[in-house]
Design a protein around this motif. Structure first.
Motif, PDB file in Angstrom:
ATOM      1  N   ARG A  70     -19.615 -23.012  -0.827  1.00 20.80           N
ATOM      2  CA  ARG A  70     -18.695 -22.345  -1.753  1.00 20.80           C
ATOM      3  C   ARG A  70     -19.502 -21.478  -2.722  1.00 20.80           C
ATOM      4  N   PRO A  71     -19.520 -20.156  -2.492  1.00 16.47           N
ATOM      5  CA  PRO A  71     -20.263 -19.280  -3.404  1.00 16.47           C
ATOM      6  C   PRO A  71     -19.554 -19.134  -4.741  1.00 16.47           C
ATOM      7  N   VAL A  72     -20.297 -19.269  -5.811  1.00 20.70           N
ATOM      8  CA  VAL A  72     -19.756 -19.107  -7.163  1.00 20.70           C
ATOM      9  C   VAL A  72     -20.598 -18.072  -7.899  1.00 20.70           C
ATOM     10  N   ASP A  73     -20.066 -16.815  -7.973  1.00 19.81           N
ATOM     11  CA  ASP A  73     -20.773 -15.731  -8.663  1.00 19.81           C
ATOM     12  C   ASP A  73     -22.221 -15.615  -8.195  1.00 19.81           C
ATOM     13  N   GLY A  74     -22.403 -15.569  -6.881  1.00 18.94           N
ATOM     14  CA  GLY A  74     -23.740 -15.393  -6.341  1.00 18.94           C
ATOM     15  C   GLY A  74     -24.542 -16.670  -6.193  1.00 18.94           C
ATOM     16  N   LEU A  75     -23.988 -17.802  -6.641  1.00 18.81           N
ATOM     17  CA  LEU A  75     -24.686 -19.074  -6.507  1.00 18.81           C
ATOM     18  C   LEU A  75     -24.073 -19.848  -5.346  1.00 18.81           C
ATOM     19  N   PRO A  76     -24.796 -19.976  -4.212  1.00 22.44           N
ATOM     20  CA  PRO A  76     -24.241 -20.714  -3.069  1.00 22.44           C
ATOM     21  C   PRO A  76     -24.320 -22.223  -3.308  1.00 22.44           C
ATOM     22  N   LEU A  77     -23.156 -22.846  -3.438  1.00 25.91           N
ATOM     23  CA  LEU A  77     -23.107 -24.281  -3.680  1.00 25.91           C
ATOM     24  C   LEU A  77     -22.728 -25.003  -2.387  1.00 25.91           C
ATOM     25  N   MET A  78     -23.447 -26.063  -2.083  1.00 26.89           N
ATOM     26  CA  MET A  78     -23.172 -26.851  -0.886  1.00 26.89           C
ATOM     27  C   MET A  78     -22.433 -28.115  -1.305  1.00 26.89           C
ATOM     28  N   HIS A  79     -21.177 -28.220  -0.906  1.00 25.60           N
ATOM     29  CA  HIS A  79     -20.364 -29.382  -1.235  1.00 25.60           C
ATOM     30  C   HIS A  79     -20.434 -30.373  -0.075  1.00 25.60           C
ATOM     31  N   VAL A  80     -20.712 -31.618  -0.390  1.00 27.69           N
ATOM     32  CA  VAL A  80     -20.778 -32.673   0.619  1.00 27.69           C
ATOM     33  C   VAL A  80     -19.563 -33.572   0.453  1.00 27.69           C
ATOM     34  N   GLU A  81     -18.702 -33.551   1.466  1.00 30.66           N
ATOM     35  CA  GLU A  81     -17.489 -34.372   1.433  1.00 30.66           C
ATOM     36  C   GLU A  81     -17.850 -35.842   1.607  1.00 30.66           C
ATOM     37  N   MET A  82     -17.279 -36.686   0.789  1.00 30.12           N
ATOM     38  CA  MET A  82     -17.554 -38.110   0.885  1.00 30.12           C
ATOM     39  C   MET A  82     -16.906 -38.699   2.134  1.00 30.12           C
ATOM     40  N   PRO A  83     -17.567 -39.632   2.805  1.00 29.61           N
ATOM     41  CA  PRO A  83     -16.967 -40.255   3.999  1.00 29.61           C
ATOM     42  C   PRO A  83     -15.750 -41.093   3.631  1.00 29.61           C
ATOM     43  N   HIS A  84     -14.777 -41.144   4.525  1.00 34.69           N
ATOM     44  CA  HIS A  84     -13.557 -41.928   4.317  1.00 34.69           C
ATOM     45  C   HIS A  84     -13.511 -43.045   5.354  1.00 34.69           C
ATOM     46  N   TYR A  85     -13.198 -44.243   4.902  1.00 39.16           N
ATOM     47  CA  TYR A  85     -13.214 -45.404   5.789  1.00 39.16           C
ATOM     48  C   TYR A  85     -11.803 -45.949   6.047  1.00 39.16           C
ATOM     49  N   ASN A  86     -10.799 -45.240   5.575  1.00 37.67           N
ATOM     50  CA  ASN A  86      -9.405 -45.596   5.824  1.00 37.67           C
ATOM     51  C   ASN A  86      -8.608 -44.302   5.943  1.00 37.67           C
ATOM     52  N   GLY A  87      -7.335 -44.431   6.297  1.00 35.58           N
ATOM     53  CA  GLY A  87      -6.480 -43.259   6.336  1.00 35.58           C
ATOM     54  C   GLY A  87      -5.922 -42.989   7.720  1.00 35.58           C
ATOM     55  N   LEU A  88      -5.228 -41.847   7.829  1.00 38.04           N
ATOM     56  CA  LEU A  88      -4.513 -41.483   9.040  1.00 38.04           C
ATOM     57  C   LEU A  88      -5.461 -41.329  10.230  1.00 38.04           C
ATOM     58  N   LYS A  89      -6.676 -40.807   9.967  1.00 36.60           N
ATOM     59  CA  LYS A  89      -7.629 -40.616  11.056  1.00 36.60           C
ATOM     60  C   LYS A  89      -7.990 -41.943  11.713  1.00 36.60           C
TER      61      LYS A  89
END
Length: 467
Positions: free
Chosen positions: A251-270
């Protein structure tokens, strides 16, 4: 011919085959009349064209992802579902009646055929790569420890990774002459202040920057500028381990490329979908292999007149123990003899394994070689103790206490197969076994599970590390 073009031709063959079979089934069972047949033939052709476009637009043949990982299968799966889903929605909006064969036959057959086709092509590609073909010459740049880690991970997967490491580039002043990872010794061919000239000298077409070097982002930026005039690919290997691509978002923010790491999910529809797949496939498997199970049971019983099954307490999800069922492959007093063999243990870490265990029966050797002793675990899957795919189930006494990486494996149900089983099994060292299990637990997906099941089928035909 490039591998991507080869995939294009094979994808086209699959699409034509599936749409042709679907149309034939539709004519035979949906009883369409002669007047509407041309219209449905035209619809089938339109679906085929849109399907090929979807496979291209989803970049399922992108050279950066084909041949390794699960993303290739995931994109092909999504492209197929989008095409058939759009067909259903379009027909509903236009108030047209579309024969059910498109969705009952075409969709599942298309997904299955694409997965099989891509897997067969991967096997073909792996054999070519083992012969030195379809490889990209690459140099690895970084600190010695970071370079060693990259070399180690690539060397563990001959035939499955496109890179042929021809040299290492270390920081200025480092006295090392070579770097070794997983038995592969790579010569040091230069220093980080002269990467472009080093690349030109060895004919590399890719550079992997491993970890952080002096100069940080400025070094990477400058290196990118220097490589702009060449056809060399720049690859970054950040120190972010056990995180798969689908969990990483830029996700670039004003020229700063930020790498977002999604947290793992251990429950849910999947996880609900995973359980549904487990129940359906395990039930079908037990119905199909019932005669095989009966024959194996008779052979074991005939061997020494002992019990057919071996049961043992294993650790399930959340650390809850369960009774795992296997065909018995050892002599009746196997546990009593184990103490005499402890000093010969060849297993990884806490696991006890012997390549030539004298306790294994004659029938047991064949069952273990082809993993047939694991077949009763489909019953554990139906009970909900296990999944078709997951980390391997460990006996409670073999789980080290206090190791957080090991404990996190228990966030997921153990599986009949998984990354460990398809990557070498008992031939892997302890750390790599734990890392693969943890990687699966935090990054699994339905398409990844399907791919692992296909890889397991191949493993059964050409077993390795099974003893």
């Amino acid at each position: 011919m490039s591998y991507s073009r080869r995939l294009l031709y094979f994808d086209a063959a699959v699409v034509v085959f599936v749409t042709g079979v679907t149309f034939a089934v539709m004519v035979a069972f949906d009883r369409i009349d002669e007047q509407s047949a041309p219209a449905y033939a035209l619809l089938s052709a339109a679906i085929a064209v849109c399907w090929m476009l979807a496979l291209s637009l989803s970049r399922s043949r992108d050279f950066r992802l084909v041949g390794v990982g699960f993303d290739e299968y995931r994109r092909a799966f999504i492209a197929t579902c989008v095409v058939y889903g759009a067909t259903a929605v379009g027909a509903a909006l236009a108030q047209l009646i579309v024969p059910r064969s498109y969705f009952v036959v075409g969709l599942p057959l298309g997904i299955l055929a694409l997965i099989i086709e891509r897997n067969l092509n991967r096997m073909w590609l792996a054999k070519r790569r083992q012969k030195g073909l379809y490889l990209t010459k690459v140099v690895v740049v970084g600190e010695p420890n970071d370079v060693q880690y990259v070399i180690d991970q690539i060397s563990r997967r001959p035939g499955r990774v496109e890179y042929d490491i021809v040299g290492a580039v270390l920081p200025v002043g480092d006295a090392s002459t070579s770097v070794t990872g997983h038995g592969n010794t790579v010569p040091v061919i230069g220093f980080a202040n002269a990467v472009p000239s080093v690349i030109a000298r060895v004919g590399a077409t890719a550079v992997i920057v491993a970890g952080r070097l002096d100069g940080g982002s400025a070094f990477v930026r400058e290196l990118g500028w220097q490589l702009e005039t060449t056809s060399t690919e720049l690859v970054l290997a950040p120190g972010l381990t056990n995180v798969a691509g689908p969990r990483i978002h830029w996700r670039p923010v004003d020229g700063l490329p930020l790498m977002h790491v999604e947290m793992p999910h251990y429950n849910g529809l999947k996880h609900v979908a995973k359980r549904a797949m487990d129940v359906v496939l395990a039930s079908l498997a037990l119905l199909v292999i019932a005669p095989v199970l009966a024959v194996i049971a008779l052979l074991i019983k005939h061997g020494d007149h002992g019990p057919v099954f071996f049961t043992q307490k294993r650790m399930g999800r959340g650390g809850v123990p369960f009774t795992m069922i296997k065909f018995r492959t050892m002599c009746l007093d196997a546990e009593a003899k184990k103490a005499e063999l402890e000093h010969l243990n060849e297993g990884a870490g806490a696991m006890f394994k012997l390549a030539h265990d004298p306790r294994i029966t004659t029938v047991g050797h064949r069952l273990r070689h082809y993993s047939l002793d694991e077949l009763p675990q489909f019953i554990n899957v139906l009970r909900g103790d296990m999944s078709l795919v997951g980390p391997r189930p460990w006996p409670e006494k073999d789980i080290p206490t206090g190791d957080r990486m090991v404990i996190r494996r228990l966030y997921s149900k153990p599986g009949i197969t998984g990354l460990w089983q398809t990557a070498g099994r008992s031939d892997l060292d302890w750390e790599e076994s734990v890392r693969l299990d943890l990687f699966y637990v935090e990054n699994w997906s339905i398409t990844g599970d399907v791919a692992l099941l296909c890889r397991t089928a191949k493993q059964l035909l050409h077993p390795s590390g099974a003893y």
